[in-house]
Design a protein around this motif. Structure first.
Motif, PDB file in Angstrom:
ATOM      1  N   TRP A  66       0.827  -1.202   0.000  1.00 44.73           N
ATOM      2  CA  TRP A  66       0.000   0.000   0.000  1.00 44.73           C
ATOM      3  C   TRP A  66       0.864   1.256   0.000  1.00 44.73           C
ATOM      4  O   TRP A  66       0.578   2.221  -0.705  1.00 44.73           O
ATOM      5  CB  TRP A  66      -0.920   0.015   1.224  1.00 44.73           C
ATOM      6  CG  TRP A  66      -2.066  -0.949   1.132  1.00 44.73           C
ATOM      7  CD1 TRP A  66      -2.152  -2.173   1.733  1.00 44.73           C
ATOM      8  CD2 TRP A  66      -3.275  -0.774   0.377  1.00 44.73           C
ATOM      9  NE1 TRP A  66      -3.351  -2.774   1.399  1.00 44.73           N
ATOM     10  CE2 TRP A  66      -4.055  -1.933   0.574  1.00 44.73           C
ATOM     11  CE3 TRP A  66      -3.765   0.251  -0.431  1.00 44.73           C
ATOM     12  CZ2 TRP A  66      -5.307  -2.104  -0.003  1.00 44.73           C
ATOM     13  CZ3 TRP A  66      -5.012   0.091  -1.008  1.00 44.73           C
ATOM     14  CH2 TRP A  66      -5.772  -1.074  -0.802  1.00 44.73           C
ATOM     15  N   ASP A  77      -2.929   5.909   2.182  1.00 46.20           N
ATOM     16  CA  ASP A  77      -3.751   5.652   3.364  1.00 46.20           C
ATOM     17  C   ASP A  77      -5.216   5.967   3.101  1.00 46.20           C
ATOM     18  O   ASP A  77      -6.113   5.317   3.666  1.00 46.20           O
ATOM     19  CB  ASP A  77      -3.235   6.436   4.568  1.00 46.20           C
ATOM     20  CG  ASP A  77      -3.154   7.931   4.323  1.00 46.20           C
ATOM     21  OD1 ASP A  77      -3.038   8.349   3.153  1.00 46.20           O
ATOM     22  OD2 ASP A  77      -3.199   8.691   5.318  1.00 46.20           O
ATOM     23  N   TYR A  80      -6.506   3.036   0.996  1.00 43.28           N
ATOM     24  CA  TYR A  80      -6.715   1.885   1.868  1.00 43.28           C
ATOM     25  C   TYR A  80      -7.956   2.062   2.735  1.00 43.28           C
ATOM     26  O   TYR A  80      -8.708   1.112   2.979  1.00 43.28           O
ATOM     27  CB  TYR A  80      -5.490   1.661   2.758  1.00 43.28           C
ATOM     28  CG  TYR A  80      -5.655   0.514   3.721  1.00 43.28           C
ATOM     29  CD1 TYR A  80      -5.770  -0.795   3.265  1.00 43.28           C
ATOM     30  CD2 TYR A  80      -5.718   0.744   5.090  1.00 43.28           C
ATOM     31  CE1 TYR A  80      -5.942  -1.842   4.147  1.00 43.28           C
ATOM     32  CE2 TYR A  80      -5.889  -0.300   5.979  1.00 43.28           C
ATOM     33  CZ  TYR A  80      -5.995  -1.596   5.504  1.00 43.28           C
ATOM     34  OH  TYR A  80      -6.159  -2.631   6.384  1.00 43.28           O
ATOM     35  N   ALA A  81      -8.191   3.283   3.180  1.00 44.94           N
ATOM     36  CA  ALA A  81      -9.372   3.547   4.010  1.00 44.94           C
ATOM     37  C   ALA A  81     -10.652   3.279   3.226  1.00 44.94           C
ATOM     38  O   ALA A  81     -11.611   2.699   3.755  1.00 44.94           O
ATOM     39  CB  ALA A  81      -9.351   4.995   4.515  1.00 44.94           C
ATOM     40  N   ARG A  84     -10.884  -0.571   2.774  1.00 48.57           N
ATOM     41  CA  ARG A  84     -11.241  -1.246   4.026  1.00 48.57           C
ATOM     42  C   ARG A  84     -12.708  -1.025   4.372  1.00 48.57           C
ATOM     43  O   ARG A  84     -13.399  -1.963   4.806  1.00 48.57           O
ATOM     44  CB  ARG A  84     -10.349  -0.725   5.151  1.00 48.57           C
ATOM     45  CG  ARG A  84     -10.566  -1.438   6.493  1.00 48.57           C
ATOM     46  CD  ARG A  84      -9.600  -0.903   7.524  1.00 48.57           C
ATOM     47  NE  ARG A  84      -9.788   0.534   7.710  1.00 48.57           N
ATOM     48  CZ  ARG A  84      -8.962   1.281   8.429  1.00 48.57           C
ATOM     49  NH1 ARG A  84      -7.882   0.760   8.980  1.00 48.57           N
ATOM     50  NH2 ARG A  84      -9.186   2.585   8.564  1.00 48.57           N
ATOM     51  N   ARG A  85     -13.182   0.184   4.150  1.00 46.66           N
ATOM     52  CA  ARG A  85     -14.587   0.485   4.457  1.00 46.66           C
ATOM     53  C   ARG A  85     -15.509  -0.319   3.556  1.00 46.66           C
ATOM     54  O   ARG A  85     -16.492  -0.911   4.028  1.00 46.66           O
ATOM     55  CB  ARG A  85     -14.859   1.980   4.282  1.00 46.66           C
ATOM     56  CG  ARG A  85     -16.269   2.409   4.704  1.00 46.66           C
ATOM     57  CD  ARG A  85     -16.413   3.909   4.600  1.00 46.66           C
ATOM     58  NE  ARG A  85     -16.371   4.360   3.217  1.00 46.66           N
ATOM     59  CZ  ARG A  85     -16.207   5.633   2.860  1.00 46.66           C
ATOM     60  NH1 ARG A  85     -16.024   6.555   3.785  1.00 46.66           N
ATOM     61  NH2 ARG A  85     -16.204   5.968   1.597  1.00 46.66           N
ATOM     62  N   ARG A  87     -14.758  -3.118   1.986  1.00 48.85           N
ATOM     63  CA  ARG A  87     -14.606  -4.540   2.312  1.00 48.85           C
ATOM     64  C   ARG A  87     -15.377  -4.913   3.566  1.00 48.85           C
ATOM     65  O   ARG A  87     -16.107  -5.912   3.590  1.00 48.85           O
ATOM     66  CB  ARG A  87     -13.125  -4.853   2.496  1.00 48.85           C
ATOM     67  CG  ARG A  87     -12.827  -6.318   2.864  1.00 48.85           C
ATOM     68  CD  ARG A  87     -11.456  -6.423   3.488  1.00 48.85           C
ATOM     69  NE  ARG A  87     -11.357  -5.654   4.732  1.00 48.85           N
ATOM     70  CZ  ARG A  87     -10.213  -5.363   5.344  1.00 48.85           C
ATOM     71  NH1 ARG A  87      -9.057  -5.741   4.815  1.00 48.85           N
ATOM     72  NH2 ARG A  87     -10.213  -4.670   6.480  1.00 48.85           N
ATOM     73  N   ASP A  88     -15.221  -4.123   4.627  1.00 47.63           N
ATOM     74  CA  ASP A  88     -15.837  -4.455   5.913  1.00 47.63           C
ATOM     75  C   ASP A  88     -17.352  -4.398   5.868  1.00 47.63           C
ATOM     76  O   ASP A  88     -18.025  -5.048   6.678  1.00 47.63           O
ATOM     77  CB  ASP A  88     -15.305  -3.523   7.007  1.00 47.63           C
ATOM     78  CG  ASP A  88     -13.831  -3.747   7.296  1.00 47.63           C
ATOM     79  OD1 ASP A  88     -13.284  -4.774   6.822  1.00 47.63           O
ATOM     80  OD2 ASP A  88     -13.225  -2.895   7.982  1.00 47.63           O
TER      81      ASP A  88
END
Length: 213
Positions: A66, A77, A80-81, A84-85, A87-88
């Motif tokens: 990353w 970052d 990635y945020a 991640r959001r 994905r989750d």
């Protein structure tokens, strides 16, 4: 500030993984809509979703870290945020499933498949992969991990699971096919090779492919 589908014209398409305008036109309406655009509070997006998706595609295709994200993408970052959001909240899977349905319908098929194929492939693991998540596949003579995949008859992904390479196909199929069946209620038939037959085979596998002598 950029909205859900805003483009940023100053960034030119330069990598093979960057979406074309035609691809973006197809992808744009399938993306999750930010809360602020639906009157649910929050602030406008700081980065264009097209740029974020292009960055994720670049990372996956090139296998980089990353932090090694090229400077012409948004900061790593922030990318990635976003990832991640999505994905989750299972938005990555939802986005993928919407695209698969569109492809099937364009080819004259129903959005939901009724048949599929299951198979696995053992992959040698890098030295940094911990011993607790790898194993030795005696049949393929591979020390690493194994990916178990279910696709529809067009080869479009329905489900995937990664295990240590010493995990048996029949064992993994029980869990993976249960997941796939829960998500695709019209699935009636799954083809498999001889590695999935025998004692302990999943009852969800209803036919096997003839792989020859």
């Amino acid at each position: 500030m950029y909205g859900n589908a805003a483009d940023r014209p100053e960034r030119q398409r330069r990598y093979p993984t960057d979406m074309t305008d035609a691809e973006w036109t197809a992808v744009r309406p399938l993306l999750p809509v930010p809360a602020w655009l639906q009157g649910r509070g929050g602030r406008p997006e700081g980065y264009c979703h097209r740029q974020v998706l292009d960055a994720v595609r670049y990372l996956v295709d090139n296998g980089i870290k990353w932090r090694a994200m090229p400077a012409d993408f948004p900061p790593w970052d922030r990318v990635y945020a976003f990832f991640r959001r999505w994905r989750d909240h299972a938005l990555v899977q939802e986005f993928h499933d919407r695209l698969r349905a569109k492809v099937r319908e364009k080819l004259g098929r129903d959005a939901e498949p009724t048949a599929g194929v299951i198979d696995s492939q053992s992959i040698k693991a890098d030295a940094v992969v911990g011993t607790d998540s790898r194993g030795f596949d005696g049949g393929k003579l591979v020390n690493g991990r194994k990916r178990h995949v279910v696709v529809d008859t067009l080869g479009l992904l329905l489900g995937v699971m990664v295990t240590a390479a010493d995990t048996g196909d029949r064992t993994a199929a029980k869990e993976l096919l249960a997941r796939v069946a829960d998500a695709h209620h019209r699935l009636e038939l799954v083809w498999a090779d001889g590695g999935y037959t025998g004692s302990g085979a999943s009852p969800r596998i209803v036919d096997t492919l003839d792989t020859g002598p």
